[in-house]
Design a protein around this motif. Sequence first.
Motif, PDB file in Angstrom:
ATOM      1  N   SER A 193      -0.723   0.377  -9.129  1.00 45.16           N
ATOM      2  CA  SER A 193      -1.082   0.092  -7.745  1.00 45.16           C
ATOM      3  C   SER A 193      -1.880  -1.200  -7.631  1.00 45.16           C
ATOM      4  O   SER A 193      -1.684  -1.991  -6.699  1.00 45.16           O
ATOM      5  CB  SER A 193      -1.894   1.254  -7.161  1.00 45.16           C
ATOM      6  N   VAL A 194      -2.779  -1.435  -8.584  1.00 42.92           N
ATOM      7  CA  VAL A 194      -3.560  -2.678  -8.578  1.00 42.92           C
ATOM      8  C   VAL A 194      -2.640  -3.877  -8.782  1.00 42.92           C
ATOM      9  O   VAL A 194      -2.743  -4.895  -8.081  1.00 42.92           O
ATOM     10  CB  VAL A 194      -4.654  -2.637  -9.665  1.00 42.92           C
ATOM     11  N   ILE A 195      -1.718  -3.760  -9.750  1.00 46.36           N
ATOM     12  CA  ILE A 195      -0.771  -4.854 -10.004  1.00 46.36           C
ATOM     13  C   ILE A 195       0.094  -5.120  -8.773  1.00 46.36           C
ATOM     14  O   ILE A 195       0.348  -6.280  -8.401  1.00 46.36           O
ATOM     15  CB  ILE A 195       0.111  -4.518 -11.227  1.00 46.36           C
ATOM     16  N   GLU A 196       0.537  -4.052  -8.123  1.00 42.30           N
ATOM     17  CA  GLU A 196       1.352  -4.196  -6.912  1.00 42.30           C
ATOM     18  C   GLU A 196       0.561  -4.912  -5.816  1.00 42.30           C
ATOM     19  O   GLU A 196       1.098  -5.783  -5.115  1.00 42.30           O
ATOM     20  CB  GLU A 196       1.787  -2.815  -6.419  1.00 42.30           C
ATOM     21  N   ALA A 213       0.834  -1.204   0.000  1.00 46.69           N
ATOM     22  CA  ALA A 213       0.000   0.000   0.000  1.00 46.69           C
ATOM     23  C   ALA A 213       0.869   1.254   0.000  1.00 46.69           C
ATOM     24  O   ALA A 213       0.556   2.244  -0.666  1.00 46.69           O
ATOM     25  CB  ALA A 213      -0.933   0.001   1.211  1.00 46.69           C
ATOM     26  N   MET A 214       1.995   1.205   0.737  1.00 46.22           N
ATOM     27  CA  MET A 214       2.896   2.354   0.765  1.00 46.22           C
ATOM     28  C   MET A 214       3.565   2.546  -0.592  1.00 46.22           C
ATOM     29  O   MET A 214       3.725   3.673  -1.076  1.00 46.22           O
ATOM     30  CB  MET A 214       3.946   2.171   1.855  1.00 46.22           C
ATOM     31  N   LEU A 269      -7.726   1.389  -7.645  1.00 48.83           N
ATOM     32  CA  LEU A 269      -9.074   1.545  -8.202  1.00 48.83           C
ATOM     33  C   LEU A 269      -9.582   2.971  -8.026  1.00 48.83           C
ATOM     34  O   LEU A 269     -10.246   3.523  -8.907  1.00 48.83           O
ATOM     35  CB  LEU A 269     -10.030   0.546  -7.535  1.00 48.83           C
ATOM     36  N   LEU A 270      -9.268   3.573  -6.864  1.00 53.23           N
ATOM     37  CA  LEU A 270      -9.655   4.969  -6.629  1.00 53.23           C
ATOM     38  C   LEU A 270      -9.043   5.889  -7.686  1.00 53.23           C
ATOM     39  O   LEU A 270      -9.731   6.743  -8.251  1.00 53.23           O
ATOM     40  CB  LEU A 270      -9.196   5.394  -5.230  1.00 53.23           C
TER      41      LEU A 270
END
Length: 308
Positions: free
Chosen positions: A98-101, A38-39, A203-204
């Motif tokens: 971010s989704v892939i991470e 998340a970070m 997603l956001l």
Amino acid sequence: MSSSNTQGSIKAIFYAFGANGGIAVCKFVAAFFTGSGAMMAEAIHSLADCTNQIFLLIGIREAKRAPDQSHPMGYARVVYFWAMMVALLLFFMGGAFSVIEGINHLQHPEPLHNVAVAMGVLGISVILESFSLYGAMKEIRKISNGKPFFRWFRQTRQSELMVVAAEDIAALFGLTIAFAAVLLSWLTGDRLWDALGSIAVGLLLMVMALFITREVKAMITGESADPETHTAISDYIEQHEEVECVINLITLQWGEQMMLAVQAKMRFQPSDVALIEAINRVEDGLQTRWPQIKWCFFEPDLVCRKDE
């Protein structure tokens, strides 16, 4: 959109660039020491935002190029292209990464380390991002004429300021999600929360990018001036004693400039020269009242629609 409004956009962009630059460095360091997905998602988000602000500044600079033979109406609308590039970058570099991470951390979970560092960085990021949003909202209040923010967002033709405000709002929501994800992972010992936080942040950003894209698409395809300005221009024209009524008025926003096409029934003039002078007086008044009106095409006619 006047030049003062453009200066307001530039101020907001620099607020955002300074805040996001500092935030990105802190987040990358925290992601390295904590191993938090998340970070890392938030760090990529801030890096994308910095790139976005550079794109917006490039757009503002290019928009000031003088008209030439191939672009007789100038380059003012190039700011819309760069705003669209920002939306795409936010979608792919910010959201999709971010989704892939997050999916990667779901498949290969690793324990979190130095959670206090992550919490501290997120807290500092909230403060800096709030400062950036405050700068953007301060400039918006100067030009919104008391409109609620969402109404201004839907009606504004100032793409740069709209994008900066949207980025800052998305960033604050993203920071809230990341904080909750890291906290839950630490309290429960389950990395699932951290991975889900990364996916939620992505997603956001993708939703916000699509929302920006929809607004910028309308500007690229050719939008009128905002409804209040359009109505005010029509009323102003009809206030002139030389004009009996406005038959049709087309306004077209051209970056920070505006184009008008006016069809109006003029009152009787003793000669064609007097008619031209009457039209010139109306046009001069319009461009004095609204300096952003760069082009005004005025067609006198004989019959008002209400007389037909």
